[in-house]
Design a protein around this motif. Structure first.
Motif, mmCIF file in Angstrom:
data_model
loop_
_atom_site.group_PDB
_atom_site.id
_atom_site.type_symbol
_atom_site.label_atom_id
_atom_site.label_comp_id
_atom_site.label_asym_id
_atom_site.label_seq_id
_atom_site.Cartn_x
_atom_site.Cartn_y
_atom_site.Cartn_z
ATOM 1 N N GLY A 1 -22.510 10.579 106.897
ATOM 2 C CA GLY A 1 -22.017 10.202 105.577
ATOM 3 C C GLY A 1 -21.078 9.011 105.569
ATOM 4 N N ARG A 2 -20.675 8.541 106.733
ATOM 5 C CA ARG A 2 -19.805 7.368 106.803
ATOM 6 C C ARG A 2 -20.637 6.093 106.768
ATOM 7 N N VAL A 3 -19.949 4.979 106.540
ATOM 8 C CA VAL A 3 -20.547 3.649 106.665
ATOM 9 C C VAL A 3 -19.818 2.943 107.798
ATOM 10 N N GLN A 4 -20.590 2.370 108.718
ATOM 11 C CA GLN A 4 -20.031 1.574 109.810
ATOM 12 C C GLN A 4 -20.133 0.114 109.416
ATOM 13 N N VAL A 5 -19.024 -0.604 109.587
ATOM 14 C CA VAL A 5 -18.971 -2.025 109.278
ATOM 15 C C VAL A 5 -18.563 -2.765 110.543
ATOM 16 N N VAL A 6 -19.379 -3.719 110.959
ATOM 17 C CA VAL A 6 -19.052 -4.583 112.091
ATOM 18 C C VAL A 6 -18.895 -5.990 111.528
ATOM 19 N N ALA A 7 -17.718 -6.584 111.755
ATOM 20 C CA ALA A 7 -17.444 -7.922 111.238
ATOM 21 C C ALA A 7 -16.980 -8.824 112.373
ATOM 22 N N VAL B 1 -12.967 -12.921 116.467
ATOM 23 C CA VAL B 1 -12.735 -11.540 116.884
ATOM 24 C C VAL B 1 -13.857 -10.674 116.333
ATOM 25 N N ARG B 2 -13.899 -9.442 116.854
ATOM 26 C CA ARG B 2 -14.868 -8.462 116.362
ATOM 27 C C ARG B 2 -14.094 -7.223 115.929
ATOM 28 N N MET B 3 -14.360 -6.772 114.705
ATOM 29 C CA MET B 3 -13.732 -5.589 114.157
ATOM 30 C C MET B 3 -14.835 -4.620 113.748
ATOM 31 N N THR B 4 -14.703 -3.370 114.189
ATOM 32 C CA THR B 4 -15.625 -2.326 113.778
ATOM 33 C C THR B 4 -14.835 -1.292 112.987
ATOM 34 N N ALA B 5 -15.323 -0.967 111.793
ATOM 35 C CA ALA B 5 -14.644 0.003 110.931
ATOM 36 C C ALA B 5 -15.618 1.102 110.534
ATOM 37 N N TRP B 6 -15.076 2.312 110.440
ATOM 38 C CA TRP B 6 -15.842 3.459 109.953
ATOM 39 C C TRP B 6 -15.176 3.927 108.670
ATOM 40 N N VAL B 7 -15.953 3.914 107.585
ATOM 41 C CA VAL B 7 -15.425 4.223 106.253
ATOM 42 C C VAL B 7 -15.895 5.612 105.843
ATOM 43 N N ARG B 8 -14.921 6.492 105.534
ATOM 44 C CA ARG B 8 -15.214 7.870 105.121
ATOM 45 C C ARG B 8 -15.050 8.004 103.610
ATOM 46 N N GLY B 9 -15.801 8.932 103.039
ATOM 47 C CA GLY B 9 -15.700 9.219 101.611
ATOM 48 C C GLY B 9 -17.086 9.259 100.987
ATOM 49 N N ALA B 10 -17.136 9.066 99.695
ATOM 50 C CA ALA B 10 -18.413 9.009 98.970
ATOM 51 C C ALA B 10 -18.856 7.545 98.965
ATOM 52 N N VAL B 11 -19.415 7.112 100.099
ATOM 53 C CA VAL B 11 -19.725 5.691 100.280
ATOM 54 C C VAL B 11 -21.202 5.422 100.554
ATOM 55 N N GLN B 12 -22.038 6.439 100.472
ATOM 56 C CA GLN B 12 -23.478 6.224 100.622
ATOM 57 C C GLN B 12 -24.162 6.455 99.279
ATOM 58 N N GLN B 13 -25.223 5.697 99.040
ATOM 59 C CA GLN B 13 -26.023 5.780 97.814
ATOM 60 C C GLN B 13 -25.251 5.337 96.576
ATOM 61 N N VAL B 14 -24.225 4.476 96.759
ATOM 62 C CA VAL B 14 -23.432 3.996 95.622
ATOM 63 C C VAL B 14 -23.301 2.475 95.613
ATOM 64 N N GLY B 15 -24.017 1.766 96.502
ATOM 65 C CA GLY B 15 -23.924 0.310 96.572
ATOM 66 C C GLY B 15 -22.791 -0.197 97.445
ATOM 67 N N PHE B 16 -22.196 0.700 98.244
ATOM 68 C CA PHE B 16 -21.053 0.318 99.061
ATOM 69 C C PHE B 16 -21.406 -0.732 100.111
ATOM 70 N N ARG B 17 -22.546 -0.562 100.786
ATOM 71 C CA ARG B 17 -22.932 -1.541 101.813
ATOM 72 C C ARG B 17 -23.166 -2.911 101.191
ATOM 73 N N VAL C 1 -10.308 4.817 106.360
ATOM 74 C CA VAL C 1 -10.972 3.812 107.193
ATOM 75 C C VAL C 1 -10.307 3.822 108.564
ATOM 76 N N THR C 2 -11.122 3.922 109.594
ATOM 77 C CA THR C 2 -10.654 3.830 110.973
ATOM 78 C C THR C 2 -11.282 2.586 111.581
ATOM 79 N N GLU C 3 -10.481 1.793 112.309
ATOM 80 C CA GLU C 3 -11.042 0.578 112.887
ATOM 81 C C GLU C 3 -10.643 0.430 114.340
ATOM 82 N N ILE C 4 -11.460 -0.332 115.040
ATOM 83 C CA ILE C 4 -11.127 -0.771 116.387
ATOM 84 C C ILE C 4 -11.370 -2.278 116.448
ATOM 85 N N TRP C 5 -10.626 -2.931 117.302
ATOM 86 C CA TRP C 5 -10.767 -4.369 117.525
ATOM 87 C C TRP C 5 -11.229 -4.561 118.961
#
Length: 93
Positions: A43-49, A5-21, A75-79
């Motif tokens: 300011g969000r991080v997009q994750v595709v898995a 499957v493919r899951m795409t998530a958008w992560v909100r918060g203080a997630v840039q410049q902190v090693g989150f990726r 976190v908001t996701e779509i499949w």
């Protein structure tokens, strides 16, 4: 692999410049997932898995409730989408 499957998530918060990726990449590789984590301009991080549904759900759970760097506010996701996008490993973009 028909069970991928493919899951795409958008992560909100203080997630840039902190090693989150990099943290996300490590968790994804531990779970055997392919894809990427990318900073977005708002300011969000997009994750595709891409991988097994159970592994993608576990990554989503870690994004929401794991001991992440920074602070996750939501976190908001779509499949869906094609799981066969030719990803090799899990990249930082």
């Amino acid at each position: 692999m028909g069970d991928e499957v493919r899951m795409t998530a958008w992560v909100r918060g203080a997630v840039q410049q902190v090693g989150f990726r990099w943290w996300t990449r490590s968790r994804a590789l531990e779970l055997g997932l392919l894809g990427y984590a990318s900073n977005l301009g708002d300011g969000r991080v997009q994750v595709v898995a891409v991988g097994g549904r159970e592994q993608c759900e576990r990554l989503l759970e870690l994004l929401r409730h794991g001991d992440t760097p920074g602070r996750v506010d939501g976190v908001t996701e779509i499949w869906g989408g094609s799981p066969d996008d030719g990803y090799q490993g899990f990249a930082i973009r």
